[in-house]
Design a protein around this motif. Structure first.
Motif, short mmCIF file in Angstrom:
data_model
loop_
_atom_site.label_atom_id
_atom_site.label_comp_id
_atom_site.label_asym_id
_atom_site.label_seq_id
_atom_site.Cartn_x
_atom_site.Cartn_y
_atom_site.Cartn_z
N PRO A 156 0.90 -1.31 -0.13
CA PRO A 156 0.01 0.03 0.14
C PRO A 156 0.95 1.31 0.07
O PRO A 156 1.77 1.46 0.59
N GLY A 157 0.42 2.16 -0.76
CA GLY A 157 1.06 3.63 -0.52
C GLY A 157 2.36 3.56 -1.74
O GLY A 157 3.00 4.70 -1.63
N THR A 158 2.49 2.52 -2.44
CA THR A 158 3.91 2.67 -3.36
C THR A 158 3.37 2.58 -4.79
O THR A 158 4.33 2.74 -5.67
N SER A 159 2.19 2.62 -5.31
CA SER A 159 1.81 2.59 -6.68
C SER A 159 2.33 3.78 -7.38
O SER A 159 2.34 3.79 -8.67
N ALA A 160 2.41 5.04 -6.50
CA ALA A 160 2.91 6.26 -7.23
C ALA A 160 4.26 6.23 -7.73
O ALA A 160 4.71 6.86 -8.39
N GLU A 161 4.81 5.24 -7.19
CA GLU A 161 6.45 5.09 -7.49
C GLU A 161 6.76 4.24 -8.97
O GLU A 161 7.79 4.28 -9.18
N SER A 162 5.51 3.76 -9.41
CA SER A 162 5.97 2.94 -10.45
C SER A 162 6.60 3.69 -11.75
O SER A 162 7.23 3.02 -12.66
N CYS A 163 6.23 4.75 -11.76
CA CYS A 163 6.76 5.59 -12.99
C CYS A 163 8.28 6.11 -12.67
O CYS A 163 8.64 6.61 -13.67
N ILE A 164 8.71 6.04 -11.63
CA ILE A 164 9.98 6.47 -11.09
C ILE A 164 11.05 5.24 -11.52
O ILE A 164 12.20 5.82 -12.44
N PHE A 165 10.75 4.11 -11.40
CA PHE A 165 11.90 3.22 -11.73
C PHE A 165 11.83 2.70 -13.08
O PHE A 165 10.63 2.22 -13.36
N LYS A 166 12.74 2.78 -13.96
CA LYS A 166 12.88 2.51 -15.32
C LYS A 166 13.95 1.33 -15.65
O LYS A 166 13.95 0.80 -16.80
N ALA A 167 14.51 0.89 -14.55
CA ALA A 167 15.74 -0.16 -15.02
C ALA A 167 16.72 0.37 -15.78
O ALA A 167 16.89 -0.37 -16.87
N SER A 168 16.90 1.41 -15.86
CA SER A 168 17.68 1.95 -17.01
C SER A 168 19.40 1.46 -16.89
O SER A 168 19.58 0.80 -16.24
N ARG A 169 20.09 1.74 -18.00
CA ARG A 169 21.48 1.36 -18.15
C ARG A 169 22.39 1.91 -17.07
O ARG A 169 22.89 1.01 -16.46
N GLY A 170 21.93 3.01 -16.50
CA GLY A 170 22.84 3.81 -15.53
C GLY A 170 22.31 2.90 -14.26
O GLY A 170 23.31 2.56 -13.22
N TRP A 171 21.44 2.86 -13.79
CA TRP A 171 20.84 1.91 -12.92
C TRP A 171 21.26 0.50 -12.75
O TRP A 171 22.10 -0.02 -12.11
N LEU A 172 21.49 -0.04 -13.75
CA LEU A 172 22.15 -1.46 -14.13
C LEU A 172 23.70 -1.54 -13.59
O LEU A 172 23.98 -2.15 -13.01
N ASP A 173 24.40 -0.48 -14.23
CA ASP A 173 25.83 -0.53 -14.02
C ASP A 173 25.99 0.04 -12.36
O ASP A 173 26.92 -0.73 -12.10
N ASN A 174 25.19 0.81 -12.09
CA ASN A 174 25.34 0.89 -10.53
C ASN A 174 25.20 -0.34 -9.62
O ASN A 174 25.72 -0.59 -8.67
N PHE A 175 23.91 -0.75 -10.02
CA PHE A 175 23.48 -2.04 -9.28
C PHE A 175 24.62 -3.18 -9.60
O PHE A 175 24.94 -3.89 -8.56
N LYS A 176 25.38 -3.44 -10.67
CA LYS A 176 26.23 -4.37 -10.91
C LYS A 176 27.50 -3.97 -9.88
O LYS A 176 28.13 -4.93 -9.43
N ARG A 177 27.78 -2.70 -9.96
CA ARG A 177 29.03 -2.30 -8.96
C ARG A 177 28.49 -2.55 -7.59
O ARG A 177 29.61 -3.15 -6.86
N ARG A 178 27.54 -2.15 -7.01
CA ARG A 178 27.16 -2.38 -5.72
C ARG A 178 27.10 -3.85 -5.16
O ARG A 178 27.57 -4.26 -4.30
N SER A 179 26.67 -4.62 -6.07
CA SER A 179 26.28 -5.98 -5.87
C SER A 179 27.32 -7.05 -5.97
O SER A 179 27.38 -8.14 -5.51
N GLY A 180 28.31 -6.56 -6.99
CA GLY A 180 29.51 -7.39 -7.26
C GLY A 180 29.05 -8.66 -8.23
O GLY A 180 29.76 -9.51 -8.42
N ILE A 181 27.85 -8.26 -8.84
CA ILE A 181 27.59 -9.30 -9.91
C ILE A 181 28.20 -9.20 -11.52
O ILE A 181 27.96 -9.94 -12.34
N HIS A 182 28.93 -7.92 -11.43
CA HIS A 182 29.30 -7.93 -13.02
C HIS A 182 30.24 -8.89 -13.54
O HIS A 182 30.23 -8.99 -14.79
N SER A 183 30.91 -9.74 -12.47
CA SER A 183 31.65 -10.62 -13.38
C SER A 183 31.01 -12.06 -13.36
O SER A 183 31.64 -13.15 -13.98
#
Length: 612
Positions: A156-183
């Motif tokens: 509840p209360g998070t439906s307005a956030e759906s338009c914010i997250f796009k899983a962009s290339r920049g997000w993916l690069d940062n996620f790979k760096r943070r999580s260590g899955i790039h390898s």
């Protein structure tokens, strides 16, 4: 002209006055690691300054809560007092922040929903890699969007956030760096039959040119095993309810199996668990070096590159060297592996001089399911044998002790018992199964008279079903087959949420158990002695104290809140000792009567219980 000159002079004087403050500010940031080099541009320094780490913000809040004036942390961290004030105003969000792995700062665009998505996504990637599936960047982005949609829809209360997250290339690069899955992200596709067929021809020419015999050619592969799991739809008739669900993280481990093409030599497996030294090991003084597996551990229960190289040097190299000498074979061998992340491409170069006789051949990408020998019924056969041994143990213990299945499962089956079953199942994988596994990669090494093991697998499944029914379980052939292949199924959002909770709970339990073990490190003899003395004291006080009511209240309180703890320890230790003694007695009895199958034992039990 004169006016411009005066302006330049004025500006230079202002810079000269301000320069000491600027350098002091930059130096304080450099000491904090926010500016690695003094030559960094003003724009970069400003961007770093704006992103104060969450750890620093929490430390500021803690200092203020303990009464430290705002000016002190401002001086310590080189921050303006107004910045400290802003952090304190936002202390609720900072203090409650539960950020994903690798995230050091809280930015406005990072909502708690995205934090949860990244945690779930990391677990999903771990599961896919453990199952040997190929993962591309596009697949990760699609899964991230799906998880975000599921989370915003169900929260509840998070439906307005759906338009914010796009899983962009920049997000993916940062996620790979943070999580260590790039390898470990692979740009793979479906199984490549054309490439597999080409490799089979190349492999035939290679082994012929090098003169390798089937005894000298080995294959190894990893798999996940749910060591404490019944089929999902197993129904307990006696208790009239479904069997309790599994815990994906706590009952899962990784195994690496290896054998040669002649099928006459199986090596000690590598096992990776989520705990280095489980509690049951400590209580039973288990020496990990004496186990029938090479024991390793990490939080994900993954086979890592380091563990694989250690296994090659400590198990594969020495064992194969001795085997070749005993068989009077030339001192050379070939190890066939796939291109999994745990297998370094430069493996031959990382071997010590003693094991230079080992050659390594990598399968092409996306061909593991088609031509990897261990994937051709060997691992599947092992899992069926393991489940047969698991059902057999359930049947024996519940028949001999009168325990319910739930009592057995909860208190009488640990990872130590699981290790014995793993060893038994691996020993029971037949030479015929190991030989026939090479038919697709190296058919010339498989004699024509070696049949497929379909009938043998069917008999094992039938025996599992029969064992289950003898214990009052409603389990079918399809349930058993599903259980064997279950580690390849896709986890739902709800399952990912449960896995995350179990990871956090497992970490908390590990800390609690370590603390409890420190408290419970009292010798059994000392506890028994103190309990006896307390009993004597209680008798003495009850006999000679004038206020019987006060004595009764005091002794009852002490018994309930103090002595009961030590009595529980004694009871638990006694039950564990009895369980081990009974299991060893049954094991010696079964070893003295080889060849008696589980189905035969069931029939004998039924005949004894129903005499004519």
């Amino acid at each position: 002209m004169q006016e411009n000159y005066d302006n330049v002079i004025s500006l230079a004087e202002e810079i000269a006055i301000s320069w000491p403050r600027i350098t002091a500010f930059a130096e304080s940031h450099r000491r904090r690691g926010l500016v690695p080099e003094m030559e960094r541009s003003c724009e970069e320094a400003k961007r770093t300054m704006d992103r104060t780490t969450t750890a620093v913000e929490k430390e500021n809040i803690s200092k203020r809560a303990s009464g430290v004036p705002v000016c002190r942390p401002a001086t310590q961290f080189g921050m303006a007092e107004s910045t400290i004030g802003s952090i304190l105003k936002n202390k609720g969000a900072v203090g409650g922040a539960d950020v994903a792995r690798g995230v050091e700062t809280l930015a406005r665009q990072r909502t708690q929903t995205i934090e949860e998505v990244e945690k779930w996504l990391t677990i999903w990637i771990n599961e896919k890699l453990l199952a040997g599936d190929h993962i591309s960047e596009n697949i990760i982005c699609e899964k991230a969007l799906q998880l975000h949609a599921d989370l915003t829809q169900n929260t509840p209360g998070t439906s307005a956030e759906s338009c914010i997250f796009k899983a962009s290339r920049g997000w993916l690069d940062n996620f790979k760096r943070r999580s260590g899955i790039h390898s470990v992200v692979r740009h793979g596709k479906a199984a490549d039959k054309e490439n597999a067929d080409r490799f089979v021809l190349e492999f035939k020419d290679y082994v012929k040119a090098e003169g390798f015999l089937p005894q000298q050619v080995f294959s190894c592969d990893e798999t996940g095993l749910f060591w404490k799991r019944m089929p999902k739809r197993t129904y307990v008739r006696k208790e009239e309810e479904l069997w309790p669900g599994h815990k994906p993280m706590k009952d899962r481990l990784s195994l690496l199996f290896c054998a040669n093409a002649s099928g006459d030599f199986k090596l000690k497996p590598l096992l990776v668990y989520h705990s280095v030294n489980p509690r049951v090991f400590k209580k039973n003084n288990v020496m990990r070096s004496k186990l029938h597996v090479m024991w390793r551990a990490n939080s994900k229960a993954w086979v890592t590159r380091q563990f694989f190289i250690e296994w090659v040097h400590e198990v594969f190299g020495p064992s194969v060297k001795k085997y070749l000498r005993d068989k009077h074979l030339p001192m050379k061998c070939l190890l066939v592996v796939d291109n999994a992340p745990a297998h370094p491409p430069s493996l031959e170069g990382e071997l010590v001089e003693e094991f230079s006789f080992i050659s390594v051949k990598f399968l092409p990408p996306n061909t593991t399911s088609l031509i990897q020998p261990m994937d051709q019924q060997v691992i599947s056969n092992f899992k069926k044998l393991y489940n047969r041994a698991l059902f057999q143990r359930c049947f024996e213990v519940t028949s001999d002790t009168g325990l319910t299945l739930r009592e057995f499962w909860k208190n009488h089956f640990s990872i130590l018992h699981g290790l014995h079953l793993i060893d038994k199942a691996w020993r029971d994988v037949s030479q015929r199964t190991l030989k026939s596994a090479w038919k697709k990669l190296w058919p010339e090494a498989v004699p024509d008279r070696v049949p497929e093991d379909v009938e043998e697998d069917a008999l094992i499944v039938e025996e599992i079903v029969s064992l289950g029914k003898s214990m009052g379980l409603e389990v079918s052939r399809d349930d058993v087959e599903e259980l064997v292949e279950e580690h390849k199924t896709e986890l739902t959002a709800e399952e990912l949420r449960n896995v995350l909770m179990e990871q956090q709970q497992a970490a908390a339990e590990e800390l609690f158990l370590q603390e409890e073990e420190r408290r419970e490190s009292v010798p059994t003899a000392l506890i028994e002695d103190m309990c006896a003395k307390w009993a004597d004291l209680q008798v003495f006080v009850e006999k000679y104290h004038p206020d019987k009511a006060a004595v009764s209240h005091a002794t009852s309180t002490f018994n309930d809140h103090a002595m009961s703890h030590f009595r529980q320890i004694l009871k638990r230790r006694e039950e564990e000792q009895m369980s081990i003694v009974k299991w060893l007695a049954r094991k010696r009895s079964s070893e003295s009567e080889p060849g008696v199958s589980g189905v035969k034992k069931i029939k004998e039990t039924q005949e004894r219980s129903n005499p004519q």
